[in-house]
Scaffold this motif. Structure first.
Motif, PDB file in Angstrom:
ATOM      1  N   SER A  51      28.725  -1.235 -25.874  1.00  0.00           N
ATOM      2  CA  SER A  51      28.661  -2.379 -24.955  1.00  0.00           C
ATOM      3  C   SER A  51      27.235  -2.904 -24.914  1.00  0.00           C
ATOM      4  O   SER A  51      26.329  -2.347 -25.524  1.00  0.00           O
ATOM      5  CB  SER A  51      29.117  -1.939 -23.555  1.00  0.00           C
ATOM      6  OG  SER A  51      28.262  -0.904 -23.081  1.00  0.00           O
ATOM      7  N   SER A  68      27.628  -8.653 -22.300  1.00  0.00           N
ATOM      8  CA  SER A  68      29.052  -8.468 -22.033  1.00  0.00           C
ATOM      9  C   SER A  68      29.283  -8.059 -20.587  1.00  0.00           C
ATOM     10  O   SER A  68      30.221  -8.530 -19.934  1.00  0.00           O
ATOM     11  CB  SER A  68      29.631  -7.405 -22.974  1.00  0.00           C
ATOM     12  OG  SER A  68      29.579  -7.847 -24.314  1.00  0.00           O
ATOM     13  N   ASN A 127      31.440  -1.712 -20.169  1.00  0.00           N
ATOM     14  CA  ASN A 127      31.096  -3.027 -19.629  1.00  0.00           C
ATOM     15  C   ASN A 127      31.434  -3.136 -18.146  1.00  0.00           C
ATOM     16  O   ASN A 127      30.721  -3.811 -17.392  1.00  0.00           O
ATOM     17  CB  ASN A 127      31.810  -4.124 -20.421  1.00  0.00           C
ATOM     18  CG  ASN A 127      31.170  -4.364 -21.776  1.00  0.00           C
ATOM     19  OD1 ASN A 127      29.940  -4.315 -21.903  1.00  0.00           O
ATOM     20  ND2 ASN A 127      31.978  -4.612 -22.788  1.00  0.00           N
TER      21      ASN A 127
END
Length: 307
Positions: A88, A92, A199
């Motif tokens: 991640s 994001s 995320n």
């Protein structure tokens, strides 16, 4: 498509549509403020996804040990089910937060079905716009579908008694653009469930900032918190996990086409649970937007087959 796959896919789509209904239920009745709904949703989603990842890791470890006992070798499960934040990034995480916050604030005024349609349109137009800007070439049919979707969205916003509230609509557009960015970045990840978990965790610091900025507007109730937890844990966390589990078994065209049903399901949910009215404007704009996107998606798959 076997029965188990149909059931899992249907559950995932119901979960996605359920987010709109749960959020609208909570905010329409003042059971919780949008900042708190966002924070509770993302926190409960993060916790749920972490538990899912831990469960998958334990299951993989047992299978790994079983295979080793039988004399074979297999990949280390820790490689695919460990939260390392290498799957991640902060862009994001921020995109996920902007989507969730915009989603919550927009549903103060927007009906469930209208909000879901605007969100879907903004996501698809963002993704198609980026595709065009990076060199993707549309066929005449795809251009027709793309223009039809935009016309449908513009028609939805035209002034009139059945037009959706403009502020809520613009906020939902921002949420859709953010989700479009998140989806584009998500196409590059190899482990979507793990990346989604990371995320969700990355979005939490932004929630803290939002809560601090909204201290004078906080409004909480047990009912509102319960709806936010349901949205985060069930229709977001578990919903995404189920979707990513069935996605490898769906053709790309089928997956994209199935997502067209989400605004329709959300509209039905709004009529049943929120007693919302179905206007002619919403019906016509839905046909234009969903039909236009379907033309782009299906035509794209036909072009791939031809080549």
């Amino acid at each position: 498509m076997n029965l188990a796959l149909i059931i899992k896919t249907s559950l995932a789509l119901l979960a996605f549509a359920g987010n709109s209904v749960l959020c609208r239920l909570a905010l329409e009745r003042g059971a919780i403020d949008p900042s708190s709904f966002t924070a509770v949703r993302l926190l409960s989603g993060a916790v749920t996804l972490i538990l899912i990842v831990v469960f998958l890791r334990l299951s993989s470890a047992r299978e790994h040990n079983k295979v080793n006992v039988e004399g074979s070798s297999s990949s280390n499960p820790s490689n695919t089910h460990s939260i390392s934040f290498k799957n991640s990034d902060w862009i994001s995480g921020l995109s996920l937060f902007v989507y969730a916050a915009g989603f919550s604030f927009a549903y103060i005024t927007l009906p469930a079905g209208t909000g879901a349609l605007i969100l879907f349109a903004a996501v698809q137009i963002t993704m198609l716009g980026v595709a065009l800007s990076t060199g993707t070439r549309f066929s005449a049919l795809q251009w027709l579908g793309f223009i039809l979707a935009i016309v449908g969205l513009v028609y939805l916003f035209l002034p009139g008694i059945s037009a959706p509230p403009i502020i809520g609509s613009l906020i939902m557009m921002i949420a859709g653009i953010a989700w479009g960015v998140y989806s584009i970045k998500g196409k590059r990840v190899q482990l979507p469930t793990l990346a989604t978990t990371e995320n969700f965790v990355r979005s939490l610091p932004f929630c803290i900032v939002l809560m601090l900025l909204s201290m004078n507007m906080l409004e909480l109730s047990t009912y509102g918190i319960a709806l936010a937890i349901a949205s985060g844990a069930i229709t977001s966390g578990i919903g995404y996990a189920i979707w990513y589990a069935v996605l490898p078994n769906l053709k790309s065209a089928s997956a994209a086409t199935l997502q067209l049903t989400v605004p329709v399901i959300a509209t039905i949910g709004g009529i049943i649970w929120l007693e919302e009215q179905l206007s002619l404007r919403l019906i016509l704009s839905s046909c234009a937007i969903l039909g236009g996107v379907a033309m782009v998606v299906l035509s794209s798959q036909e072009n791939k087959k031809a080549t």
